[in-house]
Scaffold this motif. Structure first.
Motif, mmCIF file in Angstrom:
data_model
loop_
_atom_site.group_PDB
_atom_site.id
_atom_site.type_symbol
_atom_site.label_atom_id
_atom_site.label_comp_id
_atom_site.label_asym_id
_atom_site.label_seq_id
_atom_site.Cartn_x
_atom_site.Cartn_y
_atom_site.Cartn_z
ATOM 1 N N VAL A 290 63.089 78.524 30.549
ATOM 2 C CA VAL A 290 62.623 77.145 30.357
ATOM 3 C C VAL A 290 61.691 77.090 29.143
ATOM 4 C CG1 VAL A 290 61.048 75.412 31.285
ATOM 5 C CG2 VAL A 290 62.895 76.283 32.697
ATOM 6 N N GLY A 293 63.677 77.731 26.056
ATOM 7 C CA GLY A 293 64.540 76.576 25.841
ATOM 8 C C GLY A 293 63.772 75.408 25.243
ATOM 9 N N SER A 332 78.482 79.917 29.607
ATOM 10 C CA SER A 332 77.230 80.674 29.520
ATOM 11 C C SER A 332 77.426 82.134 29.919
ATOM 12 C CB SER A 332 76.141 80.014 30.357
ATOM 13 O OG SER A 332 76.670 79.508 31.544
ATOM 14 N N SER A 363 69.984 76.957 27.276
ATOM 15 C CA SER A 363 69.279 75.733 27.637
ATOM 16 C C SER A 363 68.804 74.976 26.394
ATOM 17 C CB SER A 363 68.090 76.085 28.533
ATOM 18 O OG SER A 363 67.431 74.940 28.955
ATOM 19 N N TYR A 366 70.930 72.128 25.125
ATOM 20 C CA TYR A 366 70.866 70.902 25.928
ATOM 21 C C TYR A 366 69.511 70.217 25.740
ATOM 22 C CZ TYR A 366 75.070 72.727 28.105
ATOM 23 O OH TYR A 366 76.330 73.209 28.304
ATOM 24 N N GLU A 416 67.808 69.250 33.707
ATOM 25 C CA GLU A 416 68.245 70.431 32.956
ATOM 26 C C GLU A 416 67.615 71.698 33.548
ATOM 27 O OE1 GLU A 416 70.292 71.535 30.844
ATOM 28 O OE2 GLU A 416 69.298 73.394 30.285
ATOM 29 N N PHE A 417 66.331 71.604 33.915
ATOM 30 C CA PHE A 417 65.656 72.792 34.450
ATOM 31 C C PHE A 417 66.220 73.177 35.808
ATOM 32 C CE2 PHE A 417 61.860 71.375 31.762
ATOM 33 C CZ PHE A 417 62.455 71.925 30.645
ATOM 34 N N LEU A 420 69.314 74.922 35.219
ATOM 35 C CA LEU A 420 69.008 76.255 34.683
ATOM 36 C C LEU A 420 68.686 77.238 35.804
ATOM 37 C CD1 LEU A 420 68.482 77.995 32.184
ATOM 38 C CD2 LEU A 420 66.144 77.164 32.200
#
Lengths: 481, 241
Positions: A290, A293, A332, A363, A366, A416-417, A420
Motif C-alpha cells: 500500500v 503503491g 499480477s 497497485s 491503479y 483498491e486497498f 490488494l
C-alpha cells in the motif's frame, strides 16, 4: 495519521533490514510444494516427507546444509532453472518438455496413477467415464489425460484435495491421482479402481549442466533404492500419519464435529503457527505494498496531471502511461513471477520484499489512475484563482488540489486497498507463506479443505473490515474539505 | 500603468484575439463590453497570463510579463475576481483570505489574520470567518473573493463578469463594494454585461468584437453616441432586453 504512517514505515524498514542477514554456511536448496503427502508435507511447522529425507541424504553426501523452499508446483522448474534453488524434489514425473528445461535424476519412486470414483458409481474403467474428471493442475495426470483423452472435460484444481472435494460433491465423476496419497485419503464414500490408469515414475530435477549435483544425487538415490531404504522411508511417513489420525475421537454431535475440525486444523501439531505466520506476512506485504503503491502511484499521477495541465514532460508522460497500461493489462501472478525469477534472477532476496515490490508496483498503476481522476475532479476555477493569487504549481497542488482530491478519491482508494489485501494470496506462487498458503499447508495435512479456508476467510474479512472502518473514519475527518 | 502591445491569441486554428493594443493608466476604470464569444474574457485573462498569449506582450509598470521569469511577482500586483467566485472549498473564509499573503511571505500569519478581519469587518462578514464557502450566499462569496484579492495589495484589479452568477438581489452588495474600492483609487478592468453599471461606473469603455477593439471612449461617447454600426446594433439589442 502522519505519525502512524511514519511509525509503520520505520517498523517495515527494520523488518526488511533484519531479513537481509548474510549466511555463511554453504547450502543445498531443495524446492518443493509441500502438499503432496507422503512425499512432502508439513509436520510441526517443518517440511518433511520422502523427498526431503532423500535430499537430506544427498546434502550430507555433499557436506552441505539442507534448506527447503515451499513454492507453487508451477514455479518449481523456474526455481531450479533460475538457480534460486539447487534441486527440485516434489514427486515430479519425467516428461520430454520438462527435460528440455532441466535435467532429471534417475527415478527414485515408481507410482501408479489411479482412478477414484464415488462408492455408488458404476464406473469400472476410464472408458466408462461420461462426465468430468478432476485432476491436480500441472500434474502428470493432467497432461496424460489431456493428451490421451481429449474428449473428457477436465476440472483442473490447484490441490488434489479440491479434486476429492469435487468428487464428493458430485461435480465430477472421477479423480485421477497418485496411488499413495489416494489410498491415504480413502474413506467409505469413495473407491479406487483396481486397474491403474498409467504408471508414473518420479525423479528429481537440477539445472542443466549442474553435473556435480546430478551425479551425487544419482549415486545417493541408487544406493538407497538398492538397500530398500526408500520403501522404508515411505512406510515410515505413512505410519506417522496414522498416529496423528488417532488423536481425534470421532462423534456424531455437531459441535463435537466442528470442534474436531477446529482441533485438527488449528491446534493439532501446532498448526495455528502457520496461520499466525500467514497473518503476519499478509499484513506486512499488504502494508508495504500500500505504501509503495501510494508513493509510486502519486508520482505517476503527478507526471500525468502536470502533462495534462501544461503539455510539458511529454516523454515522461508517455512512459508513465505505458507503465500503467502494461501493469493493468497483465496478470499480477505473472508480474510477481517476473520480478522474482527474472528481475531478482539468481540473487538472494527477502521473499516479503519481493511480495511488497510486486504488489506495490501492481497497485501503483491503479492508484495512479485513481489519484489522477481525483486531481481532475477538482474545480479548475479554484486552481486558476490560486494562480491569480500568485501561488505556484506546487502550492496550488498542496493547498488546494490535493486536499480536495483526496476526499473525492478516498472511497475508490479504500476499495483498491481491500482488493490488494486479498490479492496478496497469490504470493503463495513463489512460496510466501501468507494466509492462503497457510490454509493450503494445513489442508494438505488434514485433508479438510474447507475449515482452514473458512478460517482465513474470516481473518481476511476482519482485516478488510478494519481497513474500511479506517477509510470511513478518514472520510469523516475530511468531511469539510 | 499596464500596457498591452499587439496581443494575439489562437485556440488551435481559431483566432480569438487578433492584435489588441491598449494602455491602462493608474486610476482608470475600464469597462470591456461586446457580444458573447468576442474574446473579451480571453483578453482579460491574458492580462495575468491565465491564458498565455500566442504573441504580443503585457507590460506592467515597465516590466514585461514573462511566463518563465517574473510571472508570480507580477501576478501579485494584479488581483482577479471571477464569475464563479472560485473560493477554495476546502478552507474557511479566513484561510481563503490569508493563504496567499502568508504562503508568499507578504505577511506573517498574525498580521494577515488581523488584516483579513479588518477587511471582513468592512464588508460586515466578520462573523463568517470560520464558515466554509458552501455555507454562504453568492453575494457573500463574491465579496469575500474581492477582499481575498485585495489583501495582496494589488496595483490593478481584473473583474471577469463579477455579477453574472449572482441572484439579482445580490448584485447590489457586490457593485457597492467595487465602488468603495474604486474610491480609493484602484485601477480596474471589468468585463460585464451590466450595461448600466458599466456606463455609470467606468471612466473608459472598450467595445471588442471578433478579436479586435472596435471602439473606445468615455461611457457617454460609447453609450450615447456610438460611431461604429456594430456597437449600435449591440447596444440596441441590449436595450431591448
Amino acid at each position: 495519521m502522519k505519525r502512524i504512517f511514519k511509525l509503520l514505515v520505520i517498523m517495515l524498514s527494520i523488518f526488511l533490514l533484519s531479513g537481509c542477514e548474510t549466511e555463511t554456511k554453504d547450502k543445498l536448496t531443495m524446492v518443493t510444494e509441500a502438499g503432496f503427502y507422503p512425499y512432502e508435507y508439513y509436520s510441526n511447522g517443518e517440511v518433511v516427507g520422502v523427498d526431503r529425507d532423500i535430499v537430506k541424504r544427498i546434502a550430507e553426501y555433499l557436506d552441505l546444509e539442507l534448506e527447503i523452499k515451499d513454492v507453487h508446483f508451477d514455479s518449481i522448474i523456474s526455481e531450479v532453472k533460475s538457480g534460486k534453488s539447487d534441486i527440485g524434489a516434489a514427486g515430479i514425473s519425467y516428461t520430454e518438455e520438462r527435460a528440455l528445461e532441466v535435467d532429471f535424476t534417475d527415478n527414485y519412486i515408481v507410482s501408479n496413477q489411479v482412478i477414484i470414483v464415488r462408492n455408488d458409481s458404476l464406473i469400472n474403467n476410464i472408458d466408462e467415464v461420461s462426465g468430468k474428471i478432476a485432476v491436480q493442475l500441472g500434474t502428470t495426470a493432467d497432461s496424460y489425460l489431456s493428451e490421451n483423452y481429449p474428449n473428457i472435460e477436465l476440472i483442473r484444481e490447484n490441490k488434489f484435495l479440491a479434486c476429492i472435494e469435487d468428487l464428493r460433491q458430485s461435480k465430477v465423476d472421477a479423480v485421477v491421482m497418485d496411488e499413495v496419497p489416494a489410498k491415504n485419503i480413502m474413506d467409505n464414500t469413495m473407491r479406487i479402481l483396481e486397474e491403474p490408469l498409467f504408471s508414473d515414475s518420479y525423479g528429481m530435477i537440477v539445472a542443466k549442466d549442474n553435473t556435480t549435483l546430478l551425479n551425487a544425487a544419482n549415486a545417493v538415490i541408487n544406493k538407497m533404492k538398492e538397500s530398500g531404504e526408500i520403501d522404508a522411508i515411505l512406510l515410515k511417513h505413512l505410519e506417522s500419519k496414522e498416529e496423528t489420525k488417532e488423536e481425534v475421537k470421532e462423534s456424531n454431535n455437531i459441535f463435537v464435529k466442528i470442534y474436531n475440525r477446529f482441533y485438527r486444523s488449528v491446534i493439532l501439531d501446532g498448526r495455528y503457527k502457520f496461520i499466525i505466520t500467514g497473518f503476519k506476512n499478509t499484513l506486512l506485504i499488504a502494508l508495504g505494498a500500500v505504501i509503495l503503491g501510494i508513493l509510486l502511484g502519486t508520482i505517476l499521477a503527478l507526471i500525468r496531471n502536470f502533462h495534462d495541465n501544461t503539455n510539458k514532460l511529454k516523454i515522461l508522460n508517455k512512459l508513465a502511461k505505458l507503465y500503467i497500461d502494461i501493469i493493468r493489462g497483465t496478470p499480477s501472478t505473472l508480474q510477481l513471477m517476473i520480478i522474482y525469477y527474472i528481475i531478482f534472477g539468481s540473487s538472494e532476496v527477502n521473499m516479503i520484499l519481493v511480495g511488497i515490490m510486486a504488489f506495490g508496483i501492481n497497485s501503483s498503476a491503479y492508484v495512479a489512475e485513481i489519484i489522477r481522476s481525483g486531481l481532475q475532479s477538482v474545480d479548475k476555477g479554484q486552481i486558476e484563482a490560486g494562480y491569480a493569487l500568485s501561488l505556484n504549481y506546487r502550492q496550488v497542488m498542496t493547498y488546494i488540489v490535493f486536499p480536495q482530491a483526496i476526499k473525492n478519491i478516498l472511497p475508490s482508494l479504500g476499495n483498491e486497498f481491500i482488493t490488494l489485501v486479498k490479492e496478496t494470496s497469490i504470493g503463495a506462487y513463489i512460496g510466501i507463506v501468507e494466509l492462503t498458503k497457510a490454509s493450503d499447508i494445513i489442508a494438505s495435512r488434514t485433508y479438510d479443505y474447507f475449515f482452514p479456508l473458512i478460517l482465513i476467510a474470516i481473518i481476511y474479512l476482519i482485516i478488510t473490515f478494519i481497513l474500511s472502518q479506517l477509510v470511513a473514519l478518514m472520510e469523516k475527518r475530511l468531511k469539510n474539505a | 500603468m499596464l500596457k498591452i502591445k499587439n496581443l494575439k491569441k489562437n485556440f488551435g486554428k481559431k483566432k480569438v484575439l487578433k492584435g489588441i493594443d491598449l494602455t491602462i493608466n493608474d486610476g482608470d476604470i475600464i469597462g470591456i463590453i461586446g457580444p458573447s464569444g468576442c474574446g473579451k474574457s480571453t483578453f482579460l485573462r491574458s492580462l495575468n497570463m491565465l491564458e498565455v498569449p500566442t504573441s504580443g506582450s503585457v507590460i506592467l509598470d515597465g516590466d514585461t510579463i514573462d511566463l518563465n521569469d517574473n510571472l508570480n511577482d507580477l501576478r501579485r500586483k494584479i488581483g482577479m475576481v471571477f464569475q464563479q467566485f472560485n473560493l477554495f472549498n476546502n478552507m474557511t473564509v479566513l484561510d481563503n483570505i490569508i493563504l496567499a499573503p502568508v504562503k508568499q511571505k507578504l505577511m506573517n500569519k498574525t498580521d494577515a489574520t488581523q488584516e483579513a478581519i479588518r477587511l471582513l469587518k468592512k464588508i460586515d462578514l466578520e462573523d463568517k470567518k470560520d464558515n466554509y464557502p458552501r455555507e454562504l450566499s453568492g453575494g457573500q462569496r463574491q465579496r469575500i473573493a474581492i477582499i481575498r484579492a485585495l489583501i495582496m495589495k494589488p496595483n490593478i484589479m481584473l473583474f471577469d463578469e463579477p455579477t453574472s452568477a449572482l441572484d439579482p438581489e445580490m448584485i447590489g452588495e457586490v457593485t457597492k463594494l467595487m465602488r468603495e474600492i474604486a474610491k480609493n483609487g484602484m485601477t480596474m478592468v471589468i468585463v460585464s454585461h451590466e450595461m448600466s453599471f458599466i456606463k455609470d461606473f467606468c471612466t473608459r469603455v472598450i467595445f471588442i468584437d471578433d478579436g479586435n477593439i472596435v471602439e473606445e471612449g468615455t461611457p457617454e461617447e460609447i453609450f450615447e453616441h456610438p460611431k461604429d454600426q456594430r456597437v449600435k446594433t449591440f447596444l440596441s439589442k441590449v436595450k431591448d432586453i
